[in-house]
Design a protein around this motif. Structure first.
Motif, PDB file in Angstrom:
ATOM      1  N   ASP A   1      -5.372   1.897   6.721  1.00 10.35           N
ATOM      2  CA  ASP A   1      -4.794   2.558   5.544  1.00 10.35           C
ATOM      3  C   ASP A   1      -5.088   4.055   5.532  1.00 10.35           C
ATOM      4  OD1 ASP A   1      -4.196  -0.016   4.934  1.00 10.35           O
ATOM      5  OD2 ASP A   1      -5.710  -0.235   3.376  1.00 10.35           O
TER       6      ASP A   1
ATOM      7  N   ASP B   1       0.830  -1.208   0.000  1.00  5.23           N
ATOM      8  CA  ASP B   1       0.000   0.000   0.000  1.00  5.23           C
ATOM      9  C   ASP B   1       0.859   1.250   0.000  1.00  5.23           C
ATOM     10  OD1 ASP B   1      -2.123  -1.719   0.334  1.00  5.23           O
ATOM     11  OD2 ASP B   1      -2.251  -1.413   2.504  1.00  5.23           O
TER      12      ASP B   1
ATOM     13  N   SER C   1       0.298   5.763   0.001  1.00  7.84           N
ATOM     14  CA  SER C   1      -0.624   6.886   0.063  1.00  7.84           C
ATOM     15  C   SER C   1       0.243   8.106   0.310  1.00  7.84           C
ATOM     16  CB  SER C   1      -1.600   6.652   1.221  1.00  7.84           C
ATOM     17  OG  SER C   1      -2.586   7.653   1.196  1.00  7.84           O
TER      18      SER C   1
ATOM     19  N   MET D   1      -3.641  13.809  -2.467  1.00 10.21           N
ATOM     20  CA  MET D   1      -2.953  12.558  -2.148  1.00 10.21           C
ATOM     21  C   MET D   1      -3.195  11.544  -3.246  1.00 10.21           C
ATOM     22  SD  MET D   1      -3.127  11.864   1.858  1.00 10.21           S
ATOM     23  CE  MET D   1      -1.499  11.169   1.802  1.00 10.21           C
TER      24      MET D   1
ATOM     25  N   ALA E   1      -3.027   7.510  -3.923  1.00 10.75           N
ATOM     26  CA  ALA E   1      -3.010   6.309  -3.092  1.00 10.75           C
ATOM     27  C   ALA E   1      -3.335   5.071  -3.900  1.00 10.75           C
ATOM     28  CB  ALA E   1      -4.007   6.455  -1.947  1.00 10.75           C
ATOM     29  N   GLY E   2      -2.819   3.945  -3.424  1.00  7.28           N
ATOM     30  CA  GLY E   2      -3.126   2.680  -4.080  1.00  7.28           C
ATOM     31  C   GLY E   2      -2.278   1.575  -3.492  1.00  7.28           C
TER      32      GLY E   2
ATOM     33  N   SER F   1      -6.048   6.313  -7.734  1.00  6.16           N
ATOM     34  CA  SER F   1      -6.929   7.146  -6.918  1.00  6.16           C
ATOM     35  C   SER F   1      -6.226   8.421  -6.457  1.00  6.16           C
ATOM     36  CB  SER F   1      -7.377   6.292  -5.729  1.00  6.16           C
ATOM     37  OG  SER F   1      -7.839   7.098  -4.714  1.00  6.16           O
TER      38      SER F   1
ATOM     39  N   ALA G   1      -7.008  11.880  -4.200  1.00  6.02           N
ATOM     40  CA  ALA G   1      -7.944  12.597  -3.328  1.00  6.02           C
ATOM     41  C   ALA G   1      -7.558  14.067  -3.305  1.00  6.02           C
ATOM     42  CB  ALA G   1      -7.897  12.023  -1.921  1.00  6.02           C
TER      43      ALA G   1
ATOM     44  N   ASP H   1      -2.395  20.077  -1.743  1.00 12.33           N
ATOM     45  CA  ASP H   1      -3.211  19.299  -0.806  1.00 12.33           C
ATOM     46  C   ASP H   1      -3.884  18.094  -1.457  1.00 12.33           C
ATOM     47  OD1 ASP H   1      -2.548  21.401   0.786  1.00 12.33           O
ATOM     48  OD2 ASP H   1      -4.530  22.324   0.736  1.00 12.33           O
TER      49      ASP H   1
ATOM     50  N   GLY I   1     -11.261  11.084   1.190  1.00 12.68           N
ATOM     51  CA  GLY I   1     -12.176  12.222   1.202  1.00 12.68           C
ATOM     52  C   GLY I   1     -11.767  13.236   2.246  1.00 12.68           C
ATOM     53  N   VAL I   2     -12.661  14.176   2.518  1.00  8.68           N
ATOM     54  CA  VAL I   2     -12.371  15.228   3.504  1.00  8.68           C
ATOM     55  C   VAL I   2     -13.206  14.969   4.757  1.00  8.68           C
ATOM     56  CG1 VAL I   2     -12.418  17.713   3.954  1.00  8.68           C
ATOM     57  CG2 VAL I   2     -11.896  16.867   1.664  1.00  8.68           C
TER      58      VAL I   2
ATOM     59  N   ASN J   1      -3.994   7.862   5.598  1.00  9.64           N
ATOM     60  CA  ASN J   1      -2.922   8.827   5.423  1.00  9.64           C
ATOM     61  C   ASN J   1      -3.559  10.194   5.332  1.00  9.64           C
ATOM     62  OD1 ASN J   1       0.024   7.805   4.809  1.00  9.64           O
ATOM     63  ND2 ASN J   1      -1.416   6.255   4.132  1.00  9.64           N
ATOM     64  N   ILE J   2      -3.029  11.141   6.061  1.00 12.65           N
ATOM     65  CA  ILE J   2      -3.615  12.472   5.980  1.00 12.65           C
ATOM     66  C   ILE J   2      -2.627  13.411   5.319  1.00 12.65           C
ATOM     67  CG2 ILE J   2      -4.953  12.036   8.082  1.00 12.65           C
ATOM     68  CD1 ILE J   2      -3.274  14.015   9.547  1.00 12.65           C
ATOM     69  N   SER J   3      -3.165  14.361   4.583  1.00 14.30           N
ATOM     70  CA  SER J   3      -2.287  15.388   4.035  1.00 14.30           C
ATOM     71  C   SER J   3      -3.013  16.706   4.176  1.00 14.30           C
ATOM     72  CB  SER J   3      -1.952  15.112   2.585  1.00 14.30           C
ATOM     73  OG  SER J   3      -2.986  15.528   1.760  1.00 14.30           O
ATOM     74  N   GLY J   4      -2.269  17.773   4.151  1.00 11.40           N
ATOM     75  CA  GLY J   4      -2.929  19.058   4.290  1.00 11.40           C
ATOM     76  C   GLY J   4      -1.956  20.188   4.192  1.00 11.40           C
TER      77      GLY J   4
ATOM     78  N   VAL K   1      -7.706  16.172   4.611  1.00 14.31           N
ATOM     79  CA  VAL K   1      -7.791  15.302   3.429  1.00 14.31           C
ATOM     80  C   VAL K   1      -7.242  13.929   3.806  1.00 14.31           C
ATOM     81  CG1 VAL K   1      -7.041  14.912   1.052  1.00 14.31           C
ATOM     82  CG2 VAL K   1      -7.480  17.230   1.845  1.00 14.31           C
ATOM     83  N   ILE K   2      -8.054  12.903   3.642  1.00 10.24           N
ATOM     84  CA  ILE K   2      -7.630  11.539   3.934  1.00 10.24           C
ATOM     85  C   ILE K   2      -7.496  10.801   2.610  1.00 10.24           C
ATOM     86  CG2 ILE K   2      -8.236   9.403   5.139  1.00 10.24           C
ATOM     87  CD1 ILE K   2      -8.022  11.655   7.127  1.00 10.24           C
ATOM     88  N   GLY K   3      -6.305  10.259   2.372  1.00  3.19           N
ATOM     89  CA  GLY K   3      -6.103   9.481   1.152  1.00  3.19           C
ATOM     90  C   GLY K   3      -6.495   8.046   1.432  1.00  3.19           C
ATOM     91  N   GLY K   4      -7.416   7.539   0.696  1.00  3.15           N
ATOM     92  CA  GLY K   4      -7.812   6.142   0.856  1.00  3.15           C
ATOM     93  C   GLY K   4      -7.511   5.415  -0.424  1.00  3.15           C
ATOM     94  N   ALA K   5      -7.532   4.107  -0.394  1.00  2.96           N
ATOM     95  CA  ALA K   5      -7.231   3.331  -1.601  1.00  2.96           C
ATOM     96  C   ALA K   5      -8.465   3.275  -2.499  1.00  2.96           C
ATOM     97  CB  ALA K   5      -6.796   1.946  -1.226  1.00  2.96           C
TER      98      ALA K   5
ATOM     99  N   ASN L   1     -11.807  19.348   8.412  1.00  2.00           N
ATOM    100  CA  ASN L   1     -11.400  19.359   6.993  1.00  2.00           C
ATOM    101  C   ASN L   1     -10.023  18.779   6.683  1.00  2.00           C
ATOM    102  OD1 ASN L   1     -13.765  20.753   6.148  1.00  2.00           O
ATOM    103  ND2 ASN L   1     -12.876  22.634   7.006  1.00  2.00           N
TER     104      ASN L   1
ATOM    105  N   LYS M   1      -9.196  18.293  -2.340  1.00  2.00           N
ATOM    106  CA  LYS M   1     -10.159  18.942  -1.434  1.00  2.00           C
ATOM    107  C   LYS M   1     -11.514  19.138  -2.116  1.00  2.00           C
ATOM    108  CE  LYS M   1      -8.024  20.468   2.547  1.00  2.00           C
ATOM    109  NZ  LYS M   1      -8.062  21.378   3.687  1.00  2.00           N
TER     110      LYS M   1
END
Lengths: 436, 454
Positions: free
Chosen positions: B399, A371, A373, A395, A397-398, A431, A433, A393, B222-223, B401-404, B450-454, B448, A435
């Motif tokens: 899984d 994984d 991200s 990301m 991911a995969g 994928s 992500a 801002d 998502g956020v 991960n946060i970014s911002g 940002v969470i990166g998901g698979a 708010n 804002k």
């Protein structure tokens, strides 16, 4: 060294002495101005011994007290670290062209002048904040062991990186350079940095979702670390590799061929032997998407009833001080076979997507599982084959075992980058992500 | 030893010079799964010289005594080369001249605990996760790093200080089918071997999380509005904010310096951040930095307003701000750079339960797993989290991960809890490794992310 080996041989069944000496110089420019010059003269000696199938290990900077070093190795035997292997007898090694004496004579002044030249040019062509570091490294390694092996090498590396950063962001367009001797940074590389910087200076806010993502060489470390983990004999032994039972199976797209070639002395840092004195040879890990091999050091080869592939290195994921580290399986010269499209042709084929120039957090997430991200740092946004700005801002991911199945193209050139020589690779269906 | 160092220092023909000599003693015990893979104690040593001449400053590292003369001439030549190539000369902020020996008090000196006892303790902890079927392997290390430091400068400062760090750390790895999950386990500190004793419960709890993660779903990208636990909030504070409060990071970035000007309102009113390496018994504790300056508590943010910064002597002079004593090296292989000591968000008034109720719907994110920043952007992983619905903690997710963006996020921290907790094991990799890097916070509520998901 010889005296130490003789002394160790009297006490132990098998012994190995590893010694290293290295000189480094670095020149750093910040905001296009000279900021630091640092030099290092370092050396050290490390002793590995095997007695009754158990391993002892000790090291020192200065071989003032041989008895103490041998005693430390003897003390560590008591822990009972298993070692049911022999040190190798390595006689013949390929001759590599990895040393250029001109680097020894290169002065800090010449390094400063070259950095100043590039920084001044970048500054005159962009409104960005310019950083550049150049480094020289001269290293000598010698390994002798009780089997009679006595191998040594001397190498030179001139390397560094330069970047143009978007003001107020400390992220930007970076390029890495690396050679055996001093070479001026090519005009093409500088021009590419300027072009990409200009095209991406506007911030755009696209919608997220699945899209094409091009991993640039500087971002490939994200994928590489997961490949290192999945194909390591250590992961196979510890049952943490998701591809342990997939030899000869297709795991990636057929455009993906991954190999490790320590002998390729066109590039600096080539190796004829690993840090255990085993002769190096090229190894194909993945050929046209099919998993072909795992990589081994002496220890894990023994545990898995296999042969070492010559990948025992004294390193960690973050590098480290070789004398203080025991060899572990490591892919130090990994690369991905180039494809047949140029970088600009690849951009043209992107309807909507991101060029991942750099990443944040390549080391975080579940690496064994494949994984990833990562934050974009930066991510250049492409629509209809044109770079229209950069995304903040966001990301990407995969999982590499999915992403590498969706390979669209691999670039026709390999570029020096953090971690080796890599192509740019365009993937579909990744994928992203944002804002929005 | 000081006499020997004086012998080297007097050959440094410069306006200012200092020499640091260190003996570093490493002890390591590592298990990978059931197997012991490393054990031993070793000692290494080396020297760092810094010189300031005609306004240029350079450093050199050497490990062989015989290289001293070559090193002295190299560092002076390089300082002069810098001087010729810069417009504004480097100056060092004035400091008090110190002659002191500081050997910290330890709750159980690790030097006096036998290797056999250490080994059995680590083996006992390692056996806890390995007792479960779905734990496929572990990687558990005990490390003891003792830096015996000697520092002298041409100004007359002469300091002898020890830094004794004990740390127990590693990963517990679970597997079900092809799904592999890992969770980190951590214990340790700066004040003795007692920091790694009685960790059975810690290992049991971390094992349970590794097993639960096999059943958890990946988080949807998502956020989200989120609650970060103290470890996660501490890593955020360190990574996203703390690094910009290190003067050397922004020194040569004009736009960043503008943004980080004292008095600028950067965060929410609820936010107070301090770096206080003088707090006793914490991982980040020390008395003098590696340029001989006594460390002092540094209030970095008060009610969202920037009030202080971490400095070396060089940057304190450049910024015209107070010295803070934050110039630290990994060991004798490096010249010092500015590092955080013990950075944390000061506690507020709300309990964790109140925070969950205030969140309503969102995510509860726990325990950082790597983090990185580039300018105002940050990214880091979390080891696990939970979905929060209607003010109640529900299913576990993985899984994460946060970014911002730093500035947005500092304003989006709307509530600070009352349950401050500081980290026990550090590892900040800003050019060198700082194993004493300590961070913390109470639980915080952040909008708010940002969470990166698979």
């Amino acid at each position: 060294m010889e005296k130490l080996l003789e002394m160790a041989k009297k006490v132990f069944d098998k012994a190995e002495v590893y010694s290293v000496e290295y000189t480094n110089n670095s020149v750093a420019f910040e905001n296009a101005k000279l900021h630091d010059i640092d030099s290092k003269f370092q050396s050290g000696i490390s002793l590995r011994i095997i007695k009754d199938g158990k391993l002892g290990f000790a090291y020192t900077r200065n071989l003032i007290n041989r008895e103490e070093l041998v005693q430390n190795a003897l003390d560590s035997l008591k822990g009972g670290v298993e070692a049911n292997y022999d040190f190798p007898l390595t006689k013949e090694l390929p001759q590599l062209d990895k040393y250029d004496s001109s680097l020894e004579a290169l002065s800090s002044k010449e390094m400063v002048e070259e950095c100043a030249r590039v920084c001044d040019y970048l500054k005159s062509k962009t409104d960005g904040e310019i950083e550049m570091t150049s480094l020289t490294s001269i290293d000598q390694i010698r390994i002798i062991n009780s089997e009679g092996t006595d191998v040594s090498s001397k190498g030179t590396i001139y390397s560094g990186f330069g970047g143009v950063m978007y003001p107020g962001s400390s992220t930007g367009i970076w390029r890495v350079f690396r050679s055996k001797k001093f070479e001026k940074i090519s005009d093409d590389v500088v021009k590419e940095m300027i072009d990409l910087y200009r095209l991406s200076s506007k911030v755009v806010e696209p919608k997220g979702g699945k899209m094409k993502v091009m991993f640039m060489p500087n971002s490939m470390i994200t994928l590489n670390w997961r490949v290192f983990s999945g194909t390591s004999s250590k992961s196979i032994y510890e049952k943490t590799s998701p591809i342990a039972d997939k030899l000869e199976e297709k795991i990636f797209d057929k455009k993906i061929t991954i190999y490790d070639d320590p002998l390729k002395d066109k590039y600096p840092g080539a190796r004829a032997f690993d840090d255990e004195g085993v002769a190096c040879k090229p190894l194909t890990l993945v050929e046209n998407g099919v998993l072909k091999n795992f990589y081994y050091d002496l220890n894990y080869a023994n545990k898995l009833n296999a042969k070492t592939t010559g990948h025992g290195y004294r390193t960690t994921q973050w590098g480290g001080d070789p004398i203080t580290l025991k060899p572990v399986p490591a892919l130090t010269h990994m690369s991905i076979k180039s494809g047949n499209k140029s970088f600009s042709e690849m951009i043209k084929s992107i309807g909507r997507g991101i060029i991942l120039e750099g990443t944040l957090g390549a080391h975080s997430g579940n690496i064994p599982n494949g994984d990833y991200s990562v934050g974009v740092s930066p991510g250049l946004y492409v629509e209809n084959g044109e770079i229209i700005g950069r995304v903040k801002d966001a990301m990407v991911a995969g999982n590499i075992y999915e992403t590498l199945k969706h390979t669209v193209d691999v670039s026709d050139t390999l570029y020096p980058c953090f971690g080796g020589w890599m192509p740019a690779i365009l993937f579909d269906d990744v994928s992203v992500a944002t804002k929005k | 030893m000081f006499e020997k160092l004086q012998g080297i220092l007097k050959k440094v023909d410069a306006d200012y010079g200092d020499v640091r000599y260190e003996i570093k003693k490493d002890t390591v015990i590592t298990f990978n799964g059931k197997e012991l893979t490393q054990i031993g104690s070793n000692s290494t040593d080396g020297y760092v010289i810094r010189a300031l001449k005609d306004g240029g400053m350079a450093s050199v590292v050497f490990t062989k005594e015989g290289d001293a003369e070559k090193s002295v001439s190299t560092v002076v030549e390089n300082a002069q080369l810098i001087a010729k190539n810069i417009e504004k000369p480097v100056r060092l902020a004035e400091v008090e001249i110190v002659k002191d020996t500081f050997i910290p008090a330890l709750k159980e000196n690790p030097r006096k605990v036998s290797m056999v006892e250490k080994l059995e303790l680590v083996r006992k902890y390692n056996d806890i996760p390995l007792g479960y079927e779905k734990i496929v392997t572990t990687s558990i290390s005990y490390q003891e790093i003792i830096r015996e430091k000697y520092f002298i400068s041409t100004e007359g400062t002469e300091i002898r200080e020890d830094l004794v760090t004990t740390r127990l750390f590693g990963e517990i790895i679970s597997k079900d089918g092809n799904l592999v999950q890992n969770v980190r386990v951590r214990a340790g500190g700066s004040n003795g071997f007692s920091t790694v004793r009685n960790q059975e419960k810690n290992f049991e709890e971390r094992t349970a999380i590794a097993l639960d993660l096999l059943k958890a779903k990946p988080v949807e990208g998502g956020v989200y509005n989120c609650i970060l636990n103290p470890n996660m909030a501490g890593v955020f504070t360190h990574e996203a904010f703390g690094h910009f409060s290190e003067a050397d990071i922004i020194e040569t970035l004009p736009s960043m310096r503008e943004k980080m000007k004292m008095g600028n309102k950067l965060g929410n009113n609820v936010l107070n951040i301090v770096d206080n390496a003088t707090l006793p018994d914490q991982l980040g504790f020390y008395r003098y930095d590696d340029e001989g300056v006594k460390v002092r508590p540094t209030q970095l943010m008060k009610n969202g307003v920037l009030t202080g910064r971490m400095h070396s002597r060089r940057t304190a002079s450049e910024f015209g701000e107070s010295i803070s004593g934050h110039c630290i090296a990994e060991d004798y292989r490096y010249a010092p750079i500015i590092r955080m000591g013990t950075i944390f968000i000061e506690p507020g008034v709300h309990s964790f339960e109140e925070l969950i109720t205030m969140l309503g719907d969102g995510l509860y994110i726990l325990d950082a797993k790597g983090g990185q920043t580039a300018g105002e952007n940050f990214s880091f992983g979390a080891q696990y989290g939970y979905v929060v619905k209607n003010g109640k903690v529900s299913e576990m997710v993985r899984d994460i991960n946060i970014s911002g963006n730093l500035y947005k996020t500092l304003n989006d921290i709307t509530v600070v809890g009352n349950d401050l907790s500081l980290s026990k094991v550090g590892g900040c990799g800003k050019r060198q490794m700082n194993i004493r890097s300590c961070s913390g916070a109470p639980h915080i509520l952040v909008n708010n992310l940002v969470i990166g998901g698979a």
